[in-house]
Each structure stands twice: as structure tokens, then as C-alpha cells.
Design an enzyme around this catalytic site. Sequence first.
Site, mmCIF file in Angstrom:
data_model
loop_
_atom_site.group_PDB
_atom_site.id
_atom_site.type_symbol
_atom_site.label_atom_id
_atom_site.label_comp_id
_atom_site.label_asym_id
_atom_site.label_seq_id
_atom_site.Cartn_x
_atom_site.Cartn_y
_atom_site.Cartn_z
ATOM 1 N N ASP A 286 56.933 49.102 19.676
ATOM 2 C CA ASP A 286 57.151 50.288 20.511
ATOM 3 C C ASP A 286 56.414 50.166 21.837
ATOM 4 O OD1 ASP A 286 58.664 51.457 18.605
ATOM 5 O OD2 ASP A 286 57.127 52.842 17.898
ATOM 6 N N LYS B 269 61.544 52.983 24.735
ATOM 7 C CA LYS B 269 61.993 53.330 26.080
ATOM 8 C C LYS B 269 61.303 52.440 27.098
ATOM 9 C CE LYS B 269 62.588 58.088 24.795
ATOM 10 N NZ LYS B 269 62.018 59.414 24.815
ATOM 11 N N MET C 241 53.381 65.239 20.136
ATOM 12 C CA MET C 241 54.520 65.327 21.050
ATOM 13 C C MET C 241 54.836 66.775 21.427
ATOM 14 S SD MET C 241 56.873 62.395 19.179
ATOM 15 C CE MET C 241 56.337 62.812 17.505
#
Lengths: 294, 294
Positions: free
Chosen positions: A58, A80, A195
Site C-alpha cells: 500500500d 492510490k 479515516m
Amino acid sequence: MTAKFPDIAPRLPAAEGHDWPEFRPGWVWLTGAGPGDPGLLTLNALHGLREADVVVHDALVDPRILSWARPGARLIHSGKRGGKASPKQRDITLHLVELARAGNRVLRLKGGDPFVFGRGGEEALGLVEAGIPFRVVPGISSGVGGLAHAGIPVTHRDVNQSVTFVTGHDKRGLAPVTVDWEAVAKASPVVVIYMGMKHLGEIAAAMIAAGRAGSEPVAIVTDASLPTQRVLETSLATAAADAEAAGMQPPALIVVGRNVLLRQALDWAGQMAGEPPRSLDPLGTRAQDDAAEG
Amino acid sequence: MTAKFPDIAPRLPAAEGHDWPEFRPGWVWLTGAGPGDPGLLTLNALHGLREADVVVHDALVDPRILSWARPGARLIHSGKRGGKASPKQRDITLHLVELARAGNRVLRLKGGDPFVFGRGGEEALGLVEAGIPFRVVPGISSGVGGLAHAGIPVTHRDVNQSVTFVTGHDKRGLAPVTVDWEAVAKASPVVVIYMGMKHLGEIAAAMIAAGRAGSEPVAIVTDASLPTQRVLETSLATAAADAEAAGMQPPALIVVGRNVLLRQALDWAGQMAGEPPRSLDPLGTRAQDDAAEG
């Protein structure tokens, strides 16, 4: 004087009777990398890094950790990056299956712990379905170990017998409508939100509506356990505005509860850098404890 | 073929730019040893073990981990042993202070994580009060990493956006009267109970009274992550009787929630030992996911 890794490596234990877990070609290890500090990696995770042919990692995994991969191992970034969209979870799982079927030892390396809001269960289900043998290597979850680096214990006997971990994202990236924020607010004196930055204002309002005091201590932590760690101490009512004013950017950990006060005494990282403790009795319980135990 | 520790030690990384944290005489490291498996120790904890002059450890720390202490280091057992009463928490803290003042590097080594029902905060407050510099070295908490070794993810996107960790003991060893079991039952689809074996019947009854189904899946795990690990799958209504019938002894982890069903697919330790998965779709959500992502 700090010790460099090469200095301690030769002194690592010749552990009688301890076998490291086997990592065969065609297997996948779903592995947690911890909150950031490479020293928080587990021995099994390091062993996996040294054995793996491919490391699928990640964005949040520290480059120093990746530098410990076996020379020649292939490093694949799965998260991402820049403006590109994140690959679909199913695509990541299929990729792991392909790599394993090609005979690679595949280390899937995720920030924190793979089973704490890490979607490790979904990847594991995909592997089982495809008949790929796998192992789970737990990691230090940032909601525990990251907060410890900020001087905040998630439990403390004078504050809480329960702690709730909750994610501020649901499947569609919204503040989760499936979370009963009123029950969460009542269940645990301490609530750790992963988050949650994007929806902090809504979450705080829901908790206040459920009876938590607006004055309740809150800490917001970014880059937990890293040299760039930042900690903002605020309150439930002012958290969203204060975070914005301070320029705190996601990803961040948010913790709500009186244990945040303990940081006034337990900010060991600050103290090692020369800052004196702000309080020796941040909960005001010292006299009380003496009476109870004396 | 598994690799012995001496075989991997020479291949440990010469990590460019990574300094291990300093451990000076007179300092204390409050350190987590993880759930049991020595491979779940962190690199920082191993470094601390190799540096410490004195290791003050709990009963639950595996002897193989203690065998990694620096040769000549003093090992002090601080927990309950045989019929002897457990030392008072304050006495342990005072002992740490004395050892540090005598110029020792003191490693305080606790099972799991020091800040997850580990009383690390109390010990840290005592050290701050005495002016002893300290560091916290997080460990893998058994409620996360131990359950991962049992094939149970504490979070799973189809089951829960929140998880509550709660202790079955309070200050006096009773089922905690300060826990709002009704709120806990409502807050989190998944509840992990530490030290709950003694009061399992009462706790389960309280959760059922708060609206949880008696048929809800429960797992009870002892010796999590060790070769002697045992996992009992049961239900909320029958947990206490089943645990007694199976002879499950504390300390144990108890987890309540549908994620326990995932073990039918994700029992990777069992699968490595040759047991096939009992189900490839234990939550019955596969078709649903395909529709959502497809």
C-alpha cells in the site's frame, strides 16, 4: 548514541528451537507493516520481506521498510498514486492470485494491521476461493501503537474498561450510515476513529447529540510514530475547526476521551526531545488511588 | 522446510539510515511482547531485549522470547506465580523506579500491548512522577493478532464498521459494573472481550438482554498464536456451558459477532495443517458483492 541496524544484526539471537514460518512459492502472506516506524514491524513480517519474490504494498508503507525486501524482489504499488484512481479491491485480489499461481512467494504488505479496517478479510476470502495457501501476519494497528507513540493509552484503568474502534468511511467513502453513533458514544468512554477526518464535524456533532460533552478531550494524530508525527489536542466541539485551522491532513487518527489528558504526562517522545511533562497527575486521581491501594 | 533463526540472522537488512532507538542506563522501556508467538515480537522490542540489563516480565511472556535477552541480563518475574499473590501494581512500579535509579536499562515486558488492558499507563505515570525517562514499545494485542491466528478478522467490510474491546475484569476482579453492556451490545456488531471467562455467563446474558441474538456466533480462543492454540466456536446463548464442557481455561479471548463465521473459510493455520476450508462463502455475500462491484 543510537545503534545502526548493521551493528545489532550480528547480535540477533540464535533462538534455540524457534523455526520461522515456512514461505513456499505459490503462497501469499497478508502482512501488517504497523503504523509507520520501521521498528514496529514484527519479526515474522521482516522474515516474510526477506523471503518474498514479490511485495505488493500500500501507499502508506514506509520506504525504509520496503528497502528491507530481498535484493531482486519485485515491489508492486497497489494503492492510490498521484491522481490515478485506486484499483478496485477485486482487481488487487485477482492480481495476488495471479502472482501466486505464477509460483511467486507473495508478500501483501499493508499499513497497520490487515484485519483492522484493512480489507484483509476480503483478500483472504479471494485467496481461499482460488485455492491459494495463505498466512496472516498481524501488524501493530495505528489506533493502538500510533496513539502510544503520541503518549495516549487507548485504555487506562481510571478512564475506561472498553474502547471502540470505528471507521469514518464506509463502502462508498461516506461517513458510515450503518454505525449507530449514539450507541458508540454511550458504549465506550474512549472512541478511536480511523479515516474520520473528512467527516469529523458530522461525527463530533452526532456524538455530542448522543450525550458526549462538547468539552470532551480529543486528539488528532497524523504520521503517527514517524519523526513527522503531529498531535493536535482539542475538544469534541472544536475538533473540526481546530483541525482545519492547524492544517491537519488525512490520513489521521482521531481519539475521543479523557485518556487524551494523559498525554500531558505521558508524551514520552516529547520528553525524550527535552520537553518537561505538563502535569504529573493529569486525571486528578493520584490522591484517590493512594486511598484505594494504601 | 522452515528456516532456523541463525539462518536468517545474517541476511537481516543493513537498513540505510535507520537508527534503532537509544536505550540509556536509567531508562525504562514499557514493551509489548504480543500474543505469544515469538515471531509477533516487534523489531524494537527485540532490540530492547538485546540492550536491557534487567527484564521485568509478566507470566504470559513466552520463555522463547525471554531467551533472546542479552546474555547476563537479569530476568525478573513480576506476575502471579503458583499460589503466591500477585504483587500490587504500585509495588511493580516502585520496583521499576528502583531498578532504573540503580542505573539499569530496564525492559518492562508485558503480554500483548502495554496500553490495551495492560496497565501500562499506570506504570508510565509512576515513572514520570519519579522523573525516570521512558519509552513505550507497542505490541500486537491478542484481541487483534491472536484472533487473526485463529482465522477471525476483527473487522470485515460486510460485517462491521466498528469493533469494541472490553475487559471482563474491573479493579476488583469483578465483571465491570462500569461497563454499559447494553450500549456495548448495540454499538458494535463485533465485541472482543479480554479476561471474560470467569463472568462469561453474566456477560452473554447481559448482551442477549440488550438485544443480541442468542444464536449469534461466538469464538473462545486460548493460547492464541501458539502451537497449543484452541478455538471453540459456539453461540452467545451456549457459550458459557460449551466453554465449561470443553474445559477451556482462562486466560482466553472471547469474540462475539458474525465475523466468527469467517473462520469457516479463513482458518489458515488449520488449512496449513491440511484441513480444507469448511465454506468458501461463510457470510453468504459473494453473489451480492459481485453485483455491487461488477
